[in-house]
Design a protein around this motif. Structure first.
Motif, PDB file in Angstrom:
ATOM      1  N   ILE A 297     -29.290 -33.246 -25.123  1.00  0.00           N
ATOM      2  CA  ILE A 297     -30.265 -32.160 -25.210  1.00  0.00           C
ATOM      3  C   ILE A 297     -31.037 -32.004 -23.902  1.00  0.00           C
ATOM      4  O   ILE A 297     -31.475 -30.905 -23.554  1.00  0.00           O
ATOM      5  N   ARG A 298     -31.190 -33.100 -23.137  1.00  0.00           N
ATOM      6  CA  ARG A 298     -31.952 -33.029 -21.888  1.00  0.00           C
ATOM      7  C   ARG A 298     -31.360 -31.998 -20.921  1.00  0.00           C
ATOM      8  O   ARG A 298     -32.080 -31.216 -20.291  1.00  0.00           O
ATOM      9  N   GLY A 302     -33.256 -28.627 -19.578  1.00  0.00           N
ATOM     10  CA  GLY A 302     -33.478 -28.426 -18.147  1.00  0.00           C
ATOM     11  C   GLY A 302     -32.968 -27.075 -17.675  1.00  0.00           C
ATOM     12  O   GLY A 302     -33.631 -26.380 -16.884  1.00  0.00           O
ATOM     13  N   GLN A 303     -31.790 -26.670 -18.147  1.00  0.00           N
ATOM     14  CA  GLN A 303     -31.212 -25.387 -17.742  1.00  0.00           C
ATOM     15  C   GLN A 303     -32.061 -24.224 -18.247  1.00  0.00           C
ATOM     16  O   GLN A 303     -32.340 -23.270 -17.501  1.00  0.00           O
ATOM     17  N   THR A 331     -24.118 -22.796 -26.575  1.00  0.00           N
ATOM     18  CA  THR A 331     -24.483 -21.435 -26.192  1.00  0.00           C
ATOM     19  C   THR A 331     -25.561 -20.868 -27.100  1.00  0.00           C
ATOM     20  O   THR A 331     -26.560 -20.305 -26.633  1.00  0.00           O
ATOM     21  N   LEU A 332     -25.374 -21.012 -28.402  1.00  0.00           N
ATOM     22  CA  LEU A 332     -26.338 -20.449 -29.353  1.00  0.00           C
ATOM     23  C   LEU A 332     -27.687 -21.151 -29.255  1.00  0.00           C
ATOM     24  O   LEU A 332     -28.735 -20.502 -29.263  1.00  0.00           O
ATOM     25  N   VAL A 333     -27.669 -22.487 -29.156  1.00  0.00           N
ATOM     26  CA  VAL A 333     -28.933 -23.224 -29.045  1.00  0.00           C
ATOM     27  C   VAL A 333     -29.616 -22.882 -27.722  1.00  0.00           C
ATOM     28  O   VAL A 333     -30.846 -22.749 -27.662  1.00  0.00           O
ATOM     29  N   GLY A 334     -28.830 -22.725 -26.668  1.00  0.00           N
ATOM     30  CA  GLY A 334     -29.400 -22.305 -25.391  1.00  0.00           C
ATOM     31  C   GLY A 334     -30.083 -20.959 -25.499  1.00  0.00           C
ATOM     32  O   GLY A 334     -31.152 -20.733 -24.901  1.00  0.00           O
ATOM     33  N   GLN A 335     -29.495 -20.046 -26.267  1.00  0.00           N
ATOM     34  CA  GLN A 335     -30.089 -18.722 -26.477  1.00  0.00           C
ATOM     35  C   GLN A 335     -31.444 -18.846 -27.170  1.00  0.00           C
ATOM     36  O   GLN A 335     -32.409 -18.175 -26.803  1.00  0.00           O
ATOM     37  N   MET A 410     -30.697 -21.342 -36.042  1.00  0.00           N
ATOM     38  CA  MET A 410     -31.071 -22.687 -36.472  1.00  0.00           C
ATOM     39  C   MET A 410     -30.626 -22.942 -37.917  1.00  0.00           C
ATOM     40  O   MET A 410     -30.197 -24.043 -38.249  1.00  0.00           O
ATOM     41  N   GLN A 411     -30.722 -21.941 -38.759  1.00  0.00           N
ATOM     42  CA  GLN A 411     -30.264 -22.104 -40.140  1.00  0.00           C
ATOM     43  C   GLN A 411     -28.758 -22.313 -40.198  1.00  0.00           C
ATOM     44  O   GLN A 411     -28.267 -23.081 -41.030  1.00  0.00           O
TER      45      GLN A 411
END
Length: 434
Positions: A297-298, A302-303, A331-335, A410-411
């Motif tokens: 996750i780090r 950071g990105q 990708t989705l979590v980054g969004q 998230m769901q």
């Protein structure tokens, strides 16, 4: 002592000796051979003493075994010496009893772990309490609902959820009560149901805590998804020919009345704005299924932080432990992270002491938690009620789907996105990866 392949132990030998000596004593006394009788009395006493000692030793070993089992100690094992027949047979029997008890204990522990796993996997809060209010068990969902790291007594709820505390003190099996709690995110609606169970001679109550807000949220998202699919289809079918015809007429090689040209230009611009709005509808309804993979996750934090950082606004990132891994769609979590960080940057604006913090940790239920905080001031109460509602926005050029799409993502990861702090000094959105 052996006879025809049968081995006899000390107990049998001393028993036979005692019986023979007793019979001989009776015969001698009957014959009035008293001097011989005096010689038989020590033999009878010796045989009786040895039998009592062997019996006491057996009782002592049996008592030791039961005391050890009562103290949950199964490390003992009696020596099975084949040369000592009686001791060997008794010790073998006691060892077998121990093995049976160990297997029963292991089966009980496996069942307990199984039921514990079921409790932790439940999307509903479960609390087991006695009549004195002591909590025997509370699953992770119950702790999440009430915002507690652990729960040992229902009195812990009095400061955070007084109405829920009062209901838990009086609720009885078969009853069901609606409860409202107010926390930093606003009003939370709960439903508390109760059942009875008897466990180890103790009468316990199992209270089911349902987060109605969460259930309604999922239902609302599903309803919005169905509605938007219908709307996008109908609107696009109507807009496509309007946009195409207006553009064609605007670029036709013929002198056109100024009012007509202005009207066609207005029609074209309006239809394009409507199509852009429809595209936002599509983005909400066409979230792809997560392609999950393990990653740290780090790196992703950071990105995402680097994308929104400016000269005046920095982002402080804290990950504990540093090598925390999650299993999700990068990708989705980054969004989601970028969207929340952009909102945080807009919230702090040009404040002199602007501060954006990102913190990741593992909670007591071993879920990965990411908190994104800023000091841009509290969100108004009338806004917090609708921030996760699709297409609700306070920004002039906002689409109103950022937070609703983020929560939906998230769901889809079996997680959650909540507003967990809303004060003038700190606003925090919390992501929990289940």
């Amino acid at each position: 002592m052996k006879r025809e392949g049968i081995t006899y132990g000390p107990v049998a030998g001393y028993t036979a000796l005692l019986a023979a000596a007793s019979a001989a004593l009776g015969w001698v006394v009957t014959g009035k051979w008293y001097p011989v009788a005096i010689l038989l009395v020590p033999v009878i006493g010796f045989a009786g003493f040895r039998l009592v000692r062997l019996y006491s030793d057996s009782i002592r070993r049996v008592t030791f075994m039961f005391n050890a089992i009562d103290n949950d100690d199964f490390t003992f094992r009696f020596h099975e010496d084949p040369r000592k027949v009686d001791n060997g047979m008794l010790n073998a029997a006691l060892n077998r009893i121990k093995e049976i008890m160990v297997r029963a204990k292991m089966r009980a522990e496996e069942k307990e772990r199984y039921y514990q796993l079921i409790m932790e996997c439940a999307r509903t809060g479960l609390i087991t309490i006695n009549d004195a209010g002591s909590v025997y068990q509370a699953n992770g969902e119950a702790l999440r609902i009430f915002g507690l790291p652990r729960m040992t007594h229902i009195q812990q709820l009095e400061p955070v959820a007084p109405e829920a505390y009062r209901v838990l003190t009086t609720i009885r099996p078969g009853e069901k009560h609606p409860v409202s709690c107010v926390n930093e995110t606003g009003e939370m609606h709960l439903s508390l149901g109760c059942s009875a169970i008897r466990l180890e001679d103790r009468q316990l109550r199992v209270v089911v805590v349902s987060d109605i807000n969460s259930e309604l949220s999922e239902m609302q998202i599903e309803s919005w998804s169905k509605l938007t699919r219908i709307l996008t289809h109908e609107i696009m079918n109507s807009l496509a020919p309007i946009t195409s015809l207006s553009d064609t007429l605007l670029h036709i090689d013929r002198t056109m009345n100024a009012d007509v040209a202005h009207g066609l230009d207005t029609i074209s611009a309006t239809s394009r704005r409507l199509m852009a709005f429809v595209e936002n509808f599509r983005r909400f309804t066409k979230i792809p299924a997560p392609q999950k993979e393990p990653f740290e996750i780090r790196e992703l934090l950071g990105q995402a932080s680097a994308l929104i950082a400016t000269e005046n606004i920095g982002v402080r990132v804290e990950v504990e432990p540093a090598d925390t891994m999650i299993y999700a769609d990068r990708t989705l979590v980054g969004q989601v992270l970028v969207n929340l960080l952009k909102n945080a940057r807009e919230a702090v604006g040009t404040r002199r002491e602007a501060c954006i913090e990102v913190r990741s940790y593992i909670d007591p239920q071993e879920n990965v938690v990411v908190e994104i905080s800023n000091n841009g001031g509290a969100i108004p109460a009338e806004v917090t009620e609708n921030i996760f509602t699709p297409f609700f926005t306070t920004k002039p050029d906002g689409s109103g789907i950022g937070l609703s799409v983020s929560r939906r993502i998230m769901q889809l990861h079996n997680g959650s996105l909540r507003l967990t702090a809303n004060t003038d000094s700190r606003v925090t959105f919390t992501l929990v990866f289940g």
